[in-house]
Write a protein that holds these residues in place. Structure first.
Motif, PDB file in Angstrom:
ATOM      1  N   SER A 268       0.809  -1.230   0.000  1.00  0.00           N
ATOM      2  CA  SER A 268       0.000   0.000   0.000  1.00  0.00           C
ATOM      3  C   SER A 268       0.842   1.280   0.000  1.00  0.00           C
ATOM      4  CB  SER A 268      -0.905  -0.010   1.231  1.00  0.00           C
ATOM      5  OG  SER A 268      -0.108  -0.136   2.400  1.00  0.00           O
ATOM      6  N   ALA A 269       2.128   1.161  -0.293  1.00  0.00           N
ATOM      7  CA  ALA A 269       3.013   2.336  -0.185  1.00  0.00           C
ATOM      8  C   ALA A 269       2.488   3.538  -0.969  1.00  0.00           C
ATOM      9  CB  ALA A 269       4.425   1.978  -0.646  1.00  0.00           C
ATOM     10  N   ASP A 270       1.983   3.300  -2.158  1.00  0.00           N
ATOM     11  CA  ASP A 270       1.499   4.441  -2.946  1.00  0.00           C
ATOM     12  C   ASP A 270       0.383   5.186  -2.228  1.00  0.00           C
ATOM     13  OD1 ASP A 270       3.240   4.312  -5.015  1.00  0.00           O
ATOM     14  OD2 ASP A 270       1.925   3.151  -6.354  1.00  0.00           O
ATOM     15  N   ALA A 271      -0.476   4.455  -1.552  1.00  0.00           N
ATOM     16  CA  ALA A 271      -1.653   5.059  -0.923  1.00  0.00           C
ATOM     17  C   ALA A 271      -1.341   5.733   0.420  1.00  0.00           C
ATOM     18  CB  ALA A 271      -2.744   4.006  -0.733  1.00  0.00           C
ATOM     19  N   ILE A 272      -0.087   5.628   0.862  1.00  0.00           N
ATOM     20  CA  ILE A 272       0.319   6.401   2.052  1.00  0.00           C
ATOM     21  C   ILE A 272       1.522   7.300   1.691  1.00  0.00           C
ATOM     22  CG2 ILE A 272      -0.544   4.769   3.787  1.00  0.00           C
ATOM     23  CD1 ILE A 272       2.354   3.748   4.130  1.00  0.00           C
ATOM     24  N   SER A 273       1.757   7.473   0.402  1.00  0.00           N
ATOM     25  CA  SER A 273       2.949   8.212  -0.035  1.00  0.00           C
ATOM     26  C   SER A 273       2.725   9.726   0.045  1.00  0.00           C
ATOM     27  CB  SER A 273       3.291   7.834  -1.475  1.00  0.00           C
ATOM     28  OG  SER A 273       2.293   8.322  -2.350  1.00  0.00           O
ATOM     29  N   GLY A 274       3.823  10.450   0.055  1.00  0.00           N
ATOM     30  CA  GLY A 274       3.755  11.899   0.067  1.00  0.00           C
ATOM     31  C   GLY A 274       3.021  12.454  -1.139  1.00  0.00           C
ATOM     32  N   GLU A 275       3.262  11.851  -2.298  1.00  0.00           N
ATOM     33  CA  GLU A 275       2.613  12.320  -3.523  1.00  0.00           C
ATOM     34  C   GLU A 275       1.099  12.148  -3.410  1.00  0.00           C
ATOM     35  OE1 GLU A 275       5.171  10.357  -3.235  1.00  0.00           O
ATOM     36  OE2 GLU A 275       6.762  10.918  -4.642  1.00  0.00           O
ATOM     37  N   TYR A 276       0.694  10.990  -2.899  1.00  0.00           N
ATOM     38  CA  TYR A 276      -0.734  10.683  -2.774  1.00  0.00           C
ATOM     39  C   TYR A 276      -1.408  11.629  -1.777  1.00  0.00           C
ATOM     40  CZ  TYR A 276      -4.957   7.984  -1.650  1.00  0.00           C
ATOM     41  OH  TYR A 276      -6.257   7.596  -1.441  1.00  0.00           O
ATOM     42  N   ILE A 277      -0.757  11.856  -0.643  1.00  0.00           N
ATOM     43  CA  ILE A 277      -1.365  12.731   0.362  1.00  0.00           C
ATOM     44  C   ILE A 277      -1.416  14.165  -0.152  1.00  0.00           C
ATOM     45  CG2 ILE A 277      -1.254  13.567   2.751  1.00  0.00           C
ATOM     46  CD1 ILE A 277       0.173  10.978   3.514  1.00  0.00           C
ATOM     47  N   ALA A 278      -0.345  14.586  -0.841  1.00  0.00           N
ATOM     48  CA  ALA A 278      -0.341  15.953  -1.377  1.00  0.00           C
ATOM     49  C   ALA A 278      -1.477  16.142  -2.378  1.00  0.00           C
ATOM     50  CB  ALA A 278       1.004  16.256  -2.026  1.00  0.00           C
ATOM     51  N   THR A 279      -1.754  15.110  -3.170  1.00  0.00           N
ATOM     52  CA  THR A 279      -2.818  15.209  -4.172  1.00  0.00           C
ATOM     53  C   THR A 279      -4.202  15.175  -3.524  1.00  0.00           C
ATOM     54  OG1 THR A 279      -1.369  14.028  -5.692  1.00  0.00           O
ATOM     55  CG2 THR A 279      -3.695  14.169  -6.307  1.00  0.00           C
ATOM     56  N   ASN A 280      -4.363  14.324  -2.528  1.00  0.00           N
ATOM     57  CA  ASN A 280      -5.711  14.070  -2.015  1.00  0.00           C
ATOM     58  C   ASN A 280      -6.081  14.773  -0.715  1.00  0.00           C
ATOM     59  OD1 ASN A 280      -6.774  11.940  -3.963  1.00  0.00           O
ATOM     60  ND2 ASN A 280      -4.754  11.137  -3.412  1.00  0.00           N
ATOM     61  N   TYR A 281      -5.095  15.137   0.073  1.00  0.00           N
ATOM     62  CA  TYR A 281      -5.437  15.682   1.394  1.00  0.00           C
ATOM     63  C   TYR A 281      -4.755  17.011   1.734  1.00  0.00           C
ATOM     64  CZ  TYR A 281      -7.307  11.020   2.409  1.00  0.00           C
ATOM     65  OH  TYR A 281      -8.035   9.861   2.380  1.00  0.00           O
ATOM     66  N   LEU A 282      -3.701  17.365   1.036  1.00  0.00           N
ATOM     67  CA  LEU A 282      -2.929  18.542   1.457  1.00  0.00           C
ATOM     68  C   LEU A 282      -3.811  19.789   1.483  1.00  0.00           C
ATOM     69  CD1 LEU A 282      -0.235  19.862   2.209  1.00  0.00           C
ATOM     70  CD2 LEU A 282       0.279  20.057  -0.223  1.00  0.00           C
ATOM     71  N   GLY A 283      -3.799  20.481   2.612  1.00  0.00           N
ATOM     72  CA  GLY A 283      -4.626  21.673   2.734  1.00  0.00           C
ATOM     73  C   GLY A 283      -3.823  22.954   2.802  1.00  0.00           C
ATOM     74  N   ARG A 284      -2.634  22.874   3.363  1.00  0.00           N
ATOM     75  CA  ARG A 284      -1.846  24.090   3.543  1.00  0.00           C
ATOM     76  C   ARG A 284      -0.406  23.711   3.873  1.00  0.00           C
ATOM     77  NH1 ARG A 284      -3.208  29.293   4.437  1.00  0.00           N
ATOM     78  NH2 ARG A 284      -5.411  28.913   4.733  1.00  0.00           N
ATOM     79  N   ARG A 285       0.493  24.577   3.428  1.00  0.00           N
ATOM     80  CA  ARG A 285       1.889  24.410   3.831  1.00  0.00           C
ATOM     81  C   ARG A 285       2.270  25.616   4.658  1.00  0.00           C
ATOM     82  NH1 ARG A 285       3.583  22.302  -2.004  1.00  0.00           N
ATOM     83  NH2 ARG A 285       2.114  23.945  -2.450  1.00  0.00           N
ATOM     84  N   VAL A 286       2.957  25.387   5.738  1.00  0.00           N
ATOM     85  CA  VAL A 286       3.408  26.505   6.554  1.00  0.00           C
ATOM     86  C   VAL A 286       4.879  26.343   6.892  1.00  0.00           C
ATOM     87  CG1 VAL A 286       1.114  26.994   7.504  1.00  0.00           C
ATOM     88  CG2 VAL A 286       2.640  25.460   8.731  1.00  0.00           C
ATOM     89  N   SER A 287       5.415  27.388   7.493  1.00  0.00           N
ATOM     90  CA  SER A 287       6.846  27.500   7.715  1.00  0.00           C
ATOM     91  C   SER A 287       7.158  27.653   9.183  1.00  0.00           C
ATOM     92  CB  SER A 287       7.295  28.805   7.038  1.00  0.00           C
ATOM     93  OG  SER A 287       8.317  28.563   6.140  1.00  0.00           O
ATOM     94  N   CYS A 288       8.384  27.335   9.535  1.00  0.00           N
ATOM     95  CA  CYS A 288       8.893  27.790  10.813  1.00  0.00           C
ATOM     96  C   CYS A 288       9.271  29.270  10.660  1.00  0.00           C
ATOM     97  CB  CYS A 288      10.136  26.994  11.213  1.00  0.00           C
ATOM     98  SG  CYS A 288       9.786  25.254  11.587  1.00  0.00           S
ATOM     99  N   ALA A 289       9.379  29.965  11.762  1.00  0.00           N
ATOM    100  CA  ALA A 289       9.765  31.369  11.710  1.00  0.00           C
ATOM    101  C   ALA A 289      11.142  31.504  11.068  1.00  0.00           C
ATOM    102  CB  ALA A 289       9.784  31.971  13.112  1.00  0.00           C
ATOM    103  N   HIS A 290      11.224  32.393  10.101  1.00  0.00           N
ATOM    104  CA  HIS A 290      12.476  32.716   9.411  1.00  0.00           C
ATOM    105  C   HIS A 290      12.988  31.584   8.531  1.00  0.00           C
ATOM    106  CE1 HIS A 290      16.191  35.570   9.746  1.00  0.00           C
ATOM    107  NE2 HIS A 290      15.609  35.597   8.566  1.00  0.00           N
ATOM    108  N   CYS A 291      12.086  30.788   8.004  1.00  0.00           N
ATOM    109  CA  CYS A 291      12.497  29.779   7.026  1.00  0.00           C
ATOM    110  C   CYS A 291      11.602  29.851   5.809  1.00  0.00           C
ATOM    111  CB  CYS A 291      12.420  28.380   7.629  1.00  0.00           C
ATOM    112  SG  CYS A 291      12.800  27.130   6.379  1.00  0.00           S
ATOM    113  N   PRO A 292      12.161  30.217   4.662  1.00  0.00           N
ATOM    114  CA  PRO A 292      11.317  30.337   3.465  1.00  0.00           C
ATOM    115  C   PRO A 292      10.880  28.994   2.877  1.00  0.00           C
ATOM    116  CG  PRO A 292      13.607  30.808   2.920  1.00  0.00           C
ATOM    117  CD  PRO A 292      13.558  30.608   4.409  1.00  0.00           C
TER     118      PRO A 292
END
Lengths: 595, 131
Positions: A268-292
């Motif tokens: 099931s690696a594909d269905a728990i992969s970063g690519e899969y989650i980014a496509t299906n569930y990713l809602g927002r990306r955020v940063s630590c302070a002072h990191c672009p």
């Protein structure tokens, strides 16, 4: 305005509710900050051989000269005696912690003693407040605690809110400290130490300035580093998919620990992969302070309420490679949603995700082998991929209705020593493994890394570089030592290790100049070796014996990208490490550490 | 005269690089001199607000300044004459969007000069200088 070299150390005594500041320029001049300074402060303050959960334990938070001055210098180093391993605990986190501590005017914060009543401590610039935390003690979710403190504390945008959940209050030995909701001082039980001191949270805010010695050079070096970060492949890699990009990579290599490492890949690696989650569930990306870079990925999971149509609960859940490995592939996850829900639960209790996953994986296998029973598990039938069972088991690790859960709350090795099944308890010196079945260097790193993190010497990286040409044991240990001692410099500055390829020794040397610090590349390397030495001396003082290190048999039973590991080879690696540590610290096996 | 504008606040990741840039204009680190303020909307998962001066044509901050330390800038906004400023804080209270930041080291307001230095450090296209 702060000086270019941090110098002020804030001491907080929870027993007497007193605080004071000392000028420790001596330490920061010699050790920069972060790991280096924290090691020395802990060594000074921590009495020998104390109970990690007793009031004598000490927590040190340290930042360094690059925090609030250069981009991606976003980490705070925490040091303490670990209730999980009984030895040195070191854990790093980002969020806004580093910038807030530095801009409140401090290079380090030392927390001593224990409070009689639950408190949270607020540090706003040079003021420290001890606040009554009785009303928020025992709250179900650490997320709620964060929300409440956001409302009642000043400093929005320039503060850190470090807090524990119920796991920390109950002193589960792998409870963590959560900061800015999605970052963690994850490993080795800092949350339990907070809990033992009845410290529910630490809030720090600061918006000061930091003086530099050469303004023009500072701006020039800043621009150079900023450009390197923004243009580098690391930026793209960590920003787009984030650390979970590793799921597919390691699965394809046969290095993704799965089903308690009975396997090193999972269907099931594909269905728990970063690519899969980014496509299906990713809602927002955020940063630590002072990191672009903005590597923090938040998934959105929408769940319907069964009793009411068209009514949904929408939850944001932070995810990274390690929680996906530990709470996903290790437990036989079929699809990402299950993993995300479990990550969220583990987070709301304030448990370390990596440790929890490995503990659950051990318990699942132990149940299937009849070492433990469903009754021991209070009726929970743990089975690979059954996430309702895992959710229940996590709740019970916190609530501890049976003796087995009380033992699971102290880690896989502790439980295995009592119940059996040590061969498949994936624990190294009492600390559960990270998600890399890449080869011998990874395991040498887990066992001998000075802070028990896969990031100590990146053994997994060395393994991946050397597939098909495994180094000799001596060579392997030498390369791990070189990497780890250099990383002591990076974690003393304190830069995020994701930016290690930007902060090369020459760049670090150049970036120190505008602060009035002249250090050549060679000076930096020798400082790294010195910090490594001091840290290992402290470990030996606290009873660590490299001669006693052993590896769980399971790692020899599942093929790695380097083939099946041989116990003989790993024994040689161990001997090399023993020799290195004895040589570096100048302390023989009989040691000076038993006084 | 150019004016700093927010292009798409939903693209903000909260890295604060703009705030650090604003302070760095003066060649120092930290955040004390930043005219921009970024903070989450009740938790980072909800996103961020990025507070910058809108360069009002008829700025309320200047209207309440008792010493005429804030003078209207051509093209909108104001310019601070620090020698006249007494640090009363009226300007900060008068700005309904909270865009007048406060310098706790000098105890005077921080006024955006719309130089656009911060724009160069926003990798996500949140900020722009409109001409």
């Amino acid at each position: 305005m702060s000086e270019p070299i941090p110098r002020k150390v804030l001491y907080i005594d929870l027993s007497s509710k007193r605080y004071w500041v000392e000028d420790r320029l001596d330490l920061f001049e010699e050790y920069l900050g972060g790991t280096g300074v924290a090691t020395k402060l802990l060594e000074e303050e921590l009495p020998r051989n104390v109970d990690p959960l007793g009031p004598e334990n000490v927590i040190v938070f340290a930042v360094g000269p690059f925090n609030a001055l250069y981009p991606t210098a976003s980490k705070t180093v925490a040091m303490f005696k670990s209730p999980h391993t009984g030895n040195l605990g070191e854990s790093h986190a980002g969020g806004r912690s580093a910038v807030a501590i530095r801009l409140a005017g401090y290079g380090a914060i030392v927390i001593k003693g224990a409070s009689d009543l639950p408190v949270w401590v607020s540090v706003h610039g040079d003021k420290v407040y001890f606040r009554d935390a009785r009303a928020i003690w025992g709250m179900t979710s650490s997320h709620t605690v964060g929300r409440i403190l956001r409302e009642v504390e000043p400093g929005s945008g320039v503060r850190t809110i470090m807090r524990i959940g119920r796991a920390g209050e109950r002193m589960i030995s792998y409870a963590n400290v959560i900061t800015e909701t999605y970052r963690h001082f994850g490993r080795l039980g800092l949350g339990a130490v907070f809990g033992s001191k009845k410290l529910k949270a630490l809030v720090v805010s600061g918006k000061g300035s930091v003086r530099v010695v050469d303004r023009k050079a500072y701006r020039e070096v800043y621009d150079k580093i900023f450009k390197l970060i923004v243009d580098s492949p690391l930026m793209k890699k960590y920003h787009e998919i984030g650390t979970p990009i590793n799921v597919r990579v390691l699965n394809a290599l046969g290095a993704l620990p799965s089903l308690n490492l009975q396997k090193a890949s999972i269907d099931s690696a594909d269905a728990i992969s970063g690519e899969y989650i980014a496509t299906n569930y990713l809602g927002r990306r955020v940063s630590c302070a002072h990191c672009p870079v903005a590597c923090i990925h938040l998934a959105v999971v929408r769940e319907p309420y069964e009793e009411e149509p068209y009514f949904y609960k929408t939850t944001f859940i932070g995810y990274d490679y390690e929680p996906i490995y530990a709470l996903g592939s290790m437990l036989g996850a079929g699809e990402a949603r299950d993993v995300l829900r479990l990550i969220d639960l583990v987070d709301s209790y304030g448990l370390d995700a990596m440790t929890t996953g490995v503990v659950l994986a051990w318990a699942t296998e132990a149940l299937s082998r009849g070492i433990i029973s469903e009754k021991d598990l209070a009726g929970v039938k743990l089975r690979w991929g059954d996430y309702n069972a895992y959710m229940k088991a996590v709740q019970y690790i916190v609530e501890q209705p049976t003796e087995l859960y009380r033992d699971l709350a102290r880690g896989a090795l502790y439980a295995a020593r009592k119940w059996g099944g040590e061969d498949f308890a994936l624990s190294f010196g009492g600390n559960e493994m990270a998600g890399y079945h890449t080869g011998p260097a990874a395991y040498a790193n887990f066992a001998f890394g000075a802070r028990h993190s896969h990031l100590d010497s990146a053994g997994y990286d060395l393994d991946q570089e050397t597939i098909g040409r495994t180094p000799e044991p001596g060579e392997l240990v030498r390369r791990l030592y070189e990497e780890e001692s250099w990383r002591q410099v990076l974690t003393s500055l304190v830069v995020c290790l994701f930016a290690r390829k930007v902060y090369k020794p020459e760049v670090v040397s150049e970036a120190l100049k505008p602060l009035g610090i002249e250090m050549s590349v060679d000076d930096l390397y020798s400082l790294g070796r010195k910090i490594y030495r001091e840290k290992y001396r402290l470990k030996l003082r606290e009873g660590f014996r490299p001669e006693d290190v052993s590896f769980p048999r399971r790692i020899f039973e599942t093929p790695t990208p380097h083939g099946l590991l041989s116990p003989e080879y790993m024994e040689k690696v161990k001997l090399e490490y023993v020799r290195l540590i004895r040589e570096v610290t100048g302390e023989g096996a009989s040691g000076h550490h038993d006084g | 005269m150019p004016r700093l504008v927010i292009v798409d606040v939903d693209k903000c990741v909260g890295c604060m690089s703009c705030m650090f840039a604003c302070s760095r204009r003066f060649g120092e680190g930290g955040l004390a001199k930043s005219a921009i303020h970024v903070s989450s909307i009740g938790g980072v998962e909800r996103g961020f607000k990025v507070v910058v001066c809108r360069a009002c044509e008829n700025p309320p901050c200047a209207a309440v300044c008792p010493t005429n330390a804030l003078v209207r800038r051509e093209g909108g906004g104001v310019v601070l004459n620090p020698s006249k400023c007494v640090g009363c804080g009226n300007c900060a209270r008068a700005c309904p969007i909270g865009a007048v930041q406060w310098d706790y080291e000098s105890m005077k307001p921080i006024i955006c000069v719309h130089c656009g230095y911060c724009v160069n450090y926003c990798p996500y296209g949140v900020l722009s200088l409109s001409r």
